[in-house]
Design an enzyme around this catalytic site. Structure first.
Site, PDB file in Angstrom:
ATOM      1  N   GLU A 193      -2.904   3.288  -0.669  1.00 33.10           N
ATOM      2  CA  GLU A 193      -3.463   2.181  -1.474  1.00 33.10           C
ATOM      3  C   GLU A 193      -4.116   2.633  -2.776  1.00 33.10           C
ATOM      4  O   GLU A 193      -5.275   2.293  -3.056  1.00 33.10           O
ATOM      5  CB  GLU A 193      -4.484   1.394  -0.643  1.00 33.10           C
TER       6      GLU A 193
ATOM      7  N   GLU B 198      -0.005  -0.647   7.879  1.00 33.48           N
ATOM      8  CA  GLU B 198      -1.254  -1.288   8.318  1.00 33.48           C
ATOM      9  C   GLU B 198      -1.026  -2.784   8.387  1.00 33.48           C
ATOM     10  O   GLU B 198      -0.396  -3.360   7.492  1.00 33.48           O
ATOM     11  CB  GLU B 198      -2.416  -1.053   7.328  1.00 33.48           C
TER      12      GLU B 198
HETATM   13  O1  IFM Z   1      -9.941  -0.306   6.263  1.00 40.27           O
HETATM   14  C1  IFM Z   1      -9.032  -0.479   5.237  1.00 40.27           C
HETATM   15  C2  IFM Z   1      -8.165   0.734   5.078  1.00 40.27           C
HETATM   16  O2  IFM Z   1      -8.901   1.885   4.808  1.00 40.27           O
HETATM   17  C3  IFM Z   1      -7.196   0.551   3.936  1.00 40.27           C
HETATM   18  N1  IFM Z   1      -6.458  -0.682   4.097  1.00 40.27           N
HETATM   19  C4  IFM Z   1      -7.223  -1.874   4.342  1.00 40.27           C
HETATM   20  C5  IFM Z   1      -8.136  -1.669   5.523  1.00 40.27           C
HETATM   21  C6  IFM Z   1      -8.932  -2.951   5.815  1.00 40.27           C
HETATM   22  O3  IFM Z   1      -9.708  -3.284   4.727  1.00 40.27           O
END
Ligand code: IFM
Length: 465
Positions: A163, A357
């Site tokens: 990210e 994720e």
């Molecule tokens: O916790 C974060 C993660 O570190 C990166 N992606 C989003 C998640 C939720 O906010």
């Protein structure tokens, strides 16, 4: 619905959010350690010194993954455990922890999916200018080389970073993350240096491990205008460009979208591309890691107050539509845009995708009977897995799904106030309590993997299963 036999069923965490043990076995300080130590940066003054104590609870957590039945685990490595000051000799004790982790996964039949850097930087590098200093590119490549040399005999699936776009926005465009610069003209230069580091690391690793799978992870928030009107449509397109497309387009195309460069220049930003940078950035990828949480709606607004995902200071406010279901972060729950995103990725970027994720924060608590009845999270996962299944039915090359997260953990500026885990962590005792979603996900994986025809599981009745 048919999940392919080799589809990876997993869960994900990141080093800083779960490990704790920030002063143990020679780990150096990271930019987040320092940032969290400053008053007013983290909700309630929380910090990650203990977090979910994964460093000390590793065996228990590995056993929990076995019980969950996952076939993959996406984790990240703490840069300062390996190079405590950001450069120099590797710390053998840091490497030993990841040996234990990787060996523990393999012994349990779980595929490691390693992220080299998940939103952190050694403090020494931050103090030397961080991602605005091109020396950090070399330091990252050196770190990637150390890690890869040590683990490539056991790890096939590598992601360089997590990210970049959003993290850089928070850190350079605003003050929510370190280095808290609050200068939007520095966002693209800082993104760019990370992308160059990513590309150079990939080339280096691929030479050593041609059979490895190398990619990068981004989060994608489909954006629409909350109101009718050209200015709101323009705002939605701009936000999409800044947070969704600022990395991936150049990674795939080898050049930045012209409208992105126009935005940078008209915001007062200076040129930042040097020499062969763009070739480095466009090093071939084997897959894209896609993090998806939900869509966002925006309106154009002069004062630009931003929102939970939208940076302030760019003339955009994130709308908070009252009629949409939301998580405790206020993020809209809607799996449908995930399917559209996967279609867009197929058509535009033409690379295999891992959902690296996907998950939701809710206000979980332990009920008097000792259970954590997180039925909303089950519904969330159910809907999103349904979207993935539909994408697969359409022939989209999705290779795996990693639920965020294995454990409740340190949610950056929100501290411990947001719980994303399949497992509840009682931070006082470090006791782990598998939530109902954990049991549900275990059954879901088992059914999907046994290829049994019991797919009515996906028809919206998941919460009762
Ligand atoms: O916790 C974060 C993660 O570190 C990166 N992606 C989003 C998640 C939720 O906010």
């Amino acid at each position: 619905m048919n999940f392919p036999e080799h589809f990876l069923w997993g869960t994900a965490t990141s080093a800083y959010q779960v490990e704790g043990a920030t002063c143990t076995d020679g780990r150096g300080s990271s930019n987040w350690d320092e940032f969290a130590g400053k008053p007013g940066t983290i909700y309630r003054g929380d910090n990650a010194e203990v977090a979910a104590d994964h460093y000390h609870c590793l065996d228990e957590d590995l056993d929990m993954m076995s019980r969950l039945g996952v076939t993959a685990y996406r984790f990240s490595v703490s840069w300062t455990r390996i190079h405590p000051d950001g450069k120099g000799p590797a710390n053998p004790l840091g490497l030993a922890f990841y040996d234990r982790l990787v060996d523990g996964l393999l012994a349990r039949g779980i595929t490691p999916m390693l992220t080299i850097n998940h939103m952190e930087l050694p403090l020494a590098l931050e103090q030397a200018g961080g991602w605005l200093n091109r020396d950090t590119i070399d330091r990252f490549v050196e770190y990637a080389r150390t890690l890869h040399t040590h683990l490539h005999d056991r790890v096939q699936l590598w992601s360089t970073m997590n990210e970049i776009a959003l993290t850089t926005w928070w850190g350079f465009g605003t003050d929510l993350f370190p280095p808290a610069l609050g200068d939007k003209t520095k966002v693209l230069p800082a993104i760019h240096n990370q992308l160059v580091a990513h590309g150079r690391a990939i080339r280096l690793m691929r030479q050593v491990q041609p059979e490895g799978q190398f990619g990068i992870v981004g989060s994608y928030w489909p954006v629409t205008a909350a109101l009718e009107g050209a200015e709101h449509e323009t705002a939605a397109r701009l936000l999409d460009l800044l947070i969704n497309r600022s990395c991936i387009d150049v990674l795939v195309d080898g050049e930045y979208p012209p409208e992105l460069m126009d935005w940078h220049t008209s915001s007062g930003g200076l040129p930042f591309v040097e020499g062969d940078d763009l070739d480095d950035i466009a090093a071939p990828l084997d897959y894209l890691g896609l993090n998806y949480y939900g869509p966002i709606q925006v309106v154009a607004e002069e004062a630009g107050s931003g929102g939970s995902v939208t940076p302030r200071g760019i003339g955009i406010r994130q709308a908070d539509p009252a009629d949409r279901p939301k998580t405790s972060f206020g993020w809209i729950i809607d799996p449908e845009p995930l399917l559209n995103l996967l279609r867009q990725f197929r058509d535009r970027y033409r690379l295999p995708v891992y959902i690296t994720e996907n998950g939701a924060a809710f206000d979980d608590y332990v009920a008097p009977d000792g259970r954590v009845n997180d039925l909303e999270r089950i519904d969330y996962f159910c809907g999103h897995l349904d979207a993935v299944a539909r994408a697969l039915d359409e022939g989209i090359d999705v290779r795996g799904y990693m639920a965020w997260s294995l454990l409740d953990n340190f949610e950056w500026a929100a501290g411990y106030s947001k719980r994303f885990g399949l497992t509840y962590v009682d931070y006082g005792s470090q006791r782990r309590i598998p939530k109902e979603s954990f049991h549900w996900y275990r059954r879901y994986i088992a059914k999907a993997r046994s290829a049994a025809p019991e797919v009515e599981l996906l028809s919206g009745t998941c919460a009762g299963n």
